[in-house]
Design an enzyme around this catalytic site. Structure first.
Site, short mmCIF file in Angstrom:
data_model
loop_
_atom_site.label_atom_id
_atom_site.label_comp_id
_atom_site.label_asym_id
_atom_site.label_seq_id
_atom_site.Cartn_x
_atom_site.Cartn_y
_atom_site.Cartn_z
N ARG A 1 -13.02 -7.89 -3.41
CA ARG A 1 -12.49 -7.74 -2.12
C ARG A 1 -12.25 -6.22 -1.96
NH1 ARG A 1 -7.56 -6.01 0.47
NH2 ARG A 1 -7.53 -6.70 2.57
N GLY B 1 -10.18 -3.82 1.11
CA GLY B 1 -9.47 -3.72 2.40
C GLY B 1 -9.63 -2.39 3.00
N ASP B 2 -8.72 -2.28 4.04
CA ASP B 2 -8.85 -0.88 4.90
C ASP B 2 -8.53 0.35 4.46
OD1 ASP B 2 -6.05 -2.22 4.96
OD2 ASP B 2 -5.78 -0.39 6.40
N THR C 1 -0.90 -0.08 6.48
CA THR C 1 -0.55 -0.87 5.45
C THR C 1 -0.05 -2.16 6.18
OG1 THR C 1 1.36 -1.63 3.89
CG2 THR C 1 2.01 -0.30 5.89
N THR D 1 0.81 -1.10 0.07
CA THR D 1 0.10 -0.08 0.05
C THR D 1 0.74 1.08 0.13
OG1 THR D 1 -1.79 -1.23 1.29
CG2 THR D 1 -2.13 1.34 1.42
#
Length: 318
Positions: A204, A206-207, A227, A176
């Site tokens: 998907r 992610g954060d 990350t 990231t």
């Protein structure tokens, strides 16, 4: 003059030092330094932290050495789905996009949503259309592909077939980019951008685009960009948790950030790291992997970059 500060990361779990040529390591560190300079130009002229983090992330999105924009990871179907977010600590305004495929610089789309104000997050084709309608540069999906990411996808799929995915290196799994900044008006901002992890299921998220998890900024507390394995950053609402520990428990930035990475997330045996800056210009960059692409410029103007444990001082900018 009030302090200004800037920190960036290019993902934790960087590959073994023998995994790249000396030239490639130097190029990656040079791109980190270029991203820092881009953000510092904004801050040193009295500009906003929000503009500084965007400027820094754009440089990293354009670099093939990091998992965001050009050079982003491929999902299980061999396609790119990119996520990004940006947040203004002064107002808590934010913008976020996920699973985009055609926006050259996803952080610009996130910023457009922040400025729009009526929306915070868009996903997939709707986000691509929004960016195009707002005049952002649109590219063919193959713009993002590099040979390294194609090779890494093949490696991860081979691990999956052999049942050895858990033993893959952190560098093979994810990465990231992100930036955090404090400006001369005392305002904080954060931005994050990613291709997610290699061989991730289509769809998907992610954060990184989740406000409060992988991206968060709140004036008076801190700005955070994370990350690592995003599912756990979401569960622990990592960015918000660090800011809250500073606000409510009066913890230092170093202690609060270190607790999340080295204690709270350590129980899951996952790769994790972050960069953060507080209201005084203190910088933290904890990680629990062999390395993390990272760099910072301290309030006195010292620019440093690193990939593994060794930190390279580059220059003084003021």
């Amino acid at each position: 003059m009030k302090p200004i500060a800037l920190a960036i990361h290019g993902g934790c779990g960087v590959m073994a030092q023998t995994g790249l040529s000396q030239q490639e390591w130097e190029e990656a560190r040079a791109d980190l330094a270029s991203a820092l300079r881009a953000g510092w130009v904004v801050l040193s002229k009295g500009g906003r932290a929000l503009d500084a983090v965007q400027a820094a992330v754009i440089v990293l999105e354009d670099s093939p050495h990091f998992n965001a924009g050009h050079g982003a990871a491929l999902n299980a179907e061999g396609e790119h789905e990119l996520d990004s977010a940006i947040m203004d600590g002064a107002t808590l305004a934010a913008g976020s996009v996920s699973a985009v495929r055609r926006i050259r610089n996803p952080v610009k789309a996130a910023r457009a949503l922040l400025e729009d104000g009526s929306l915070l997050m868009l996903t997939g084709p709707a986000a691509d259309r929004y960016a195009e309608e707002h005049g952002l540069e649109i590219v063919s999906p193959d713009y993002f592909t590099t040979q390294r990411r194609t090779d890494t996808l093949k490696t991860m799929q081979a691990h999956e077939r052999a049942g050895t995915a858990a033993s893959a290196s952190e560098a093979e799994k994810h990465g990231t980019v992100g930036a955090v900044a404090l400006d001369s008006a005392g305002h904080l901002a954060a931005a994050t951008s990613t291709g997610g992890y290699t061989n991730k299921p289509a769809g998907r998220v992610g954060d990184s685009p989740i406000i409060g998890a992988g991206t968060y900024a709140r004036d008076g507390a801190c700005a955070v960009s994370g990350t690592g394995q995003g599912e756990f950053f979401i569960r622990h609402v990592v960015g918000h948790e660090i800011a809250s520990r500073i606000d409510y428990l009066d913890e230092s930035l170093e202690h609060a950030a270190g607790k999340l990475i080295h204690l709270d997330l350590a129980r899951y045996n996952i790769g994790a790291g972050l960069v953060a800056v507080d209201a005084k210009g203190n910088i933290a960059a904890p990680f629990n992997t062999d390395g993390m692409f990272r760099g910072w410029i301290t309030p006195d103007g010292d620019l440093s970059v690193a990939s593994h444990r060794e930190v390279f001082f580059v220059e003084r900018l003021r």
